[in-house]
Design a protein around this motif. Structure first.
Motif, PDB file in Angstrom:
ATOM      1  N   GLY A  37       4.692  -4.772   5.042  1.00 26.24           N
ATOM      2  CA  GLY A  37       3.441  -5.327   4.566  1.00 26.24           C
ATOM      3  C   GLY A  37       2.460  -5.521   5.853  1.00 26.24           C
ATOM      4  O   GLY A  37       2.990  -6.420   6.625  1.00 26.24           O
ATOM      5  N   SER A  39      -1.215  -6.995   6.983  1.00 26.92           N
ATOM      6  CA  SER A  39      -2.522  -7.927   6.659  1.00 26.92           C
ATOM      7  C   SER A  39      -3.262  -7.882   7.994  1.00 26.92           C
ATOM      8  O   SER A  39      -3.287  -8.181   8.816  1.00 26.92           O
ATOM      9  CB  SER A  39      -2.393  -9.307   6.419  1.00 26.92           C
ATOM     10  N   MET A  67       2.341  -0.939   3.222  1.00 26.09           N
ATOM     11  CA  MET A  67       1.477  -1.634   2.523  1.00 26.09           C
ATOM     12  C   MET A  67       0.532  -2.128   3.332  1.00 26.09           C
ATOM     13  O   MET A  67       0.720  -3.521   3.866  1.00 26.09           O
ATOM     14  CB  MET A  67       2.184  -2.725   1.407  1.00 26.09           C
ATOM     15  N   PHE A  85       2.612  -9.914  -0.326  1.00 26.94           N
ATOM     16  CA  PHE A  85       3.719  -9.284   0.249  1.00 26.94           C
ATOM     17  C   PHE A  85       5.218  -9.776  -0.096  1.00 26.94           C
ATOM     18  O   PHE A  85       6.299  -9.016  -0.266  1.00 26.94           O
ATOM     19  CB  PHE A  85       3.831  -9.092   1.666  1.00 26.94           C
ATOM     20  N   TYR A  88       6.271  -9.108  -3.636  1.00 27.91           N
ATOM     21  CA  TYR A  88       6.456  -7.694  -3.755  1.00 27.91           C
ATOM     22  C   TYR A  88       7.919  -7.522  -3.099  1.00 27.91           C
ATOM     23  O   TYR A  88       8.606  -6.315  -3.140  1.00 27.91           O
ATOM     24  CB  TYR A  88       5.714  -6.994  -2.847  1.00 27.91           C
ATOM     25  N   VAL A  90       8.665  -7.279   0.114  1.00 28.16           N
ATOM     26  CA  VAL A  90       8.890  -5.983   1.440  1.00 28.16           C
ATOM     27  C   VAL A  90       9.931  -6.823   2.363  1.00 28.16           C
ATOM     28  O   VAL A  90      10.265  -7.830   2.212  1.00 28.16           O
ATOM     29  CB  VAL A  90       7.330  -6.306   2.013  1.00 28.16           C
ATOM     30  N   ILE A  93       6.927  -8.362   7.338  1.00 28.80           N
ATOM     31  CA  ILE A  93       5.435  -8.721   7.121  1.00 28.80           C
ATOM     32  C   ILE A  93       5.038  -8.762   8.678  1.00 28.80           C
ATOM     33  O   ILE A  93       5.619  -9.337   9.435  1.00 28.80           O
ATOM     34  CB  ILE A  93       5.194  -9.761   6.335  1.00 28.80           C
TER      35      ILE A  93
END
Ligand code: GYE
Length: 325
Positions: A37, A39, A67, A85, A88, A90, A93
């Motif tokens: 994930g 961001s 993601m 995240f 989910y 993941v 991250i």
């Protein structure tokens, strides 16, 4: 054809093929089932867009499922993305923190969920240990030092006895803003010719770069000898304002920028920018390598800095290779 001739042709072919392979990056083994994930801060600059593209391309190359969420320049969107995240589940991250403060709670949540976090590009400021695993990003302090060293050399070459600088700074409280400023200020502090007239927050945006420059020109007019801008976008916003005020950028005013995207390099070649310190957005392959190590429980380097250089009017700018961002 004799046997000897066939053998020597085969040997030549093998050698050619192995040399051809030398220039290429070896393809990594494709991974299966790792979910990363990411961001991302936003799309504020060519640098950021290039960074997003590179992460997508490298994830694909390594076979890592991505993601990726774009926070549109808002910290609360980044915090919400990290929470998604975690929900989910993941495997890893990664994120580029827009500012340094304010991450402790969400990172503690990731830690409690057992999900390792990688900082990409920018750092955080925290008193808590062990919230993140490592940082993959440029040495912004060194970039500031290199920008100041160029200005000192330029002032020597032009035999200037004083240099009035205006600074268009990046997003307040972000790592590149803080460190590009610190590296620059620490270096000019040793040179009595240098004065920073004023520094304003230009938020790494082209429109803000233009606004800051308009203000500087109205306030200081022909007192300005140099502009130190923390990224190319703000520089590209400032240049037309300088021309509108009937100064020649690159001649009447020394222009120093950071990033080294293609558009700024083109303007450097035209002589309207004097120096661009490189900051590479290509952090994707180091990120994917680190993701794999974390997934396999291996140790990772706490800090990974890419190598960077300086492009300026001191060199033959026609030799600068296409930048790719
Ligand atoms: O210089 C700027 C941007 O954090 C290094 O962010 C990055 C900076 C980059 O948008 O253009």
């Amino acid at each position: 054809m004799t046997k000897k001739k066939i053998w020597s042709m085969a040997l030549a072919l093998m050698l050619t093929l192995s040399f051809m392979g030398c220039g290429k990056e070896a393809e990594p083994a494709k991974e299966d089932g790792i979910l990363l994930g990411v961001s991302q801060i936003g799309s504020e600059s060519a640098w950021r867009i290039g960074n997003t593209r590179d992460i997508e391309e490298q994830a694909d190359r390594y076979g890592i499922n991505l993601m990726m969420e774009n926070a549109n320049q808002k910290q609360e969107n980044q915090i919400a993305a990290i929470r998604r995240f975690i929900a989910y589940k993941v495997d890893v991250i990664a994120f580029s923190p827009i500012v340094e403060e304010g991450w402790d709670n969400v990172l503690k949540e990731a830690k409690d969920a057992g999900i390792p976090v990688i900082l990409v590009d920018r750092d955080i400021n925290t008193a808590k240990e062990g919230l993140t695993t490592c940082l993959i990003g440029a040495d912004f302090y060194k970039e500031g030092v290199m920008a100041a060293e160029y200005l000192i050399r330029k002032a020597d070459a032009l035999e200037m006895d004083h240099v009035n600088i205006v600074e268009i700074a990046g997003t307040e409280n972000s790592t590149p803003m803080r460190q590009r400023q610190a590296g620059f200020y620490d270096t000019i502090a040793n040179d009595p010719r240098m004065t920073v007239l004023e520094s304003i927050d230009g938020d790494f945006l082209k429109s803000r770069g233009a606004e800051c420059m308009r203000y500087f020109l109205e306030t200081y007019g022909d007192q300005i000898d140099a502009v130190y801008s923390h990224n190319d976008e703000m520089t590209l916003g400032a240049l037309p304002e300088i021309e509108k005020a009937e100064f020649v950028p690159g001649q009447d005013i020394i222009i120093i920028s950071i990033d080294g995207g293609q558009e700024a390099i083109n303007v450097l070649k035209e002589g309207k920018i004097n120096c661009v310190v490189e900051c590479t957005p290509k952090l994707g392959s180091a990120l994917m390598e680190t993701v794999l190590k974390l997934k396999n429980g291996e140790a990772v380097d706490a800090l990974i800095h890419p190598e960077e250089e300086v492009f300026s009017d001191e060199m033959d700018t026609s030799t600068i290779a296409p930048r790719g961002y």
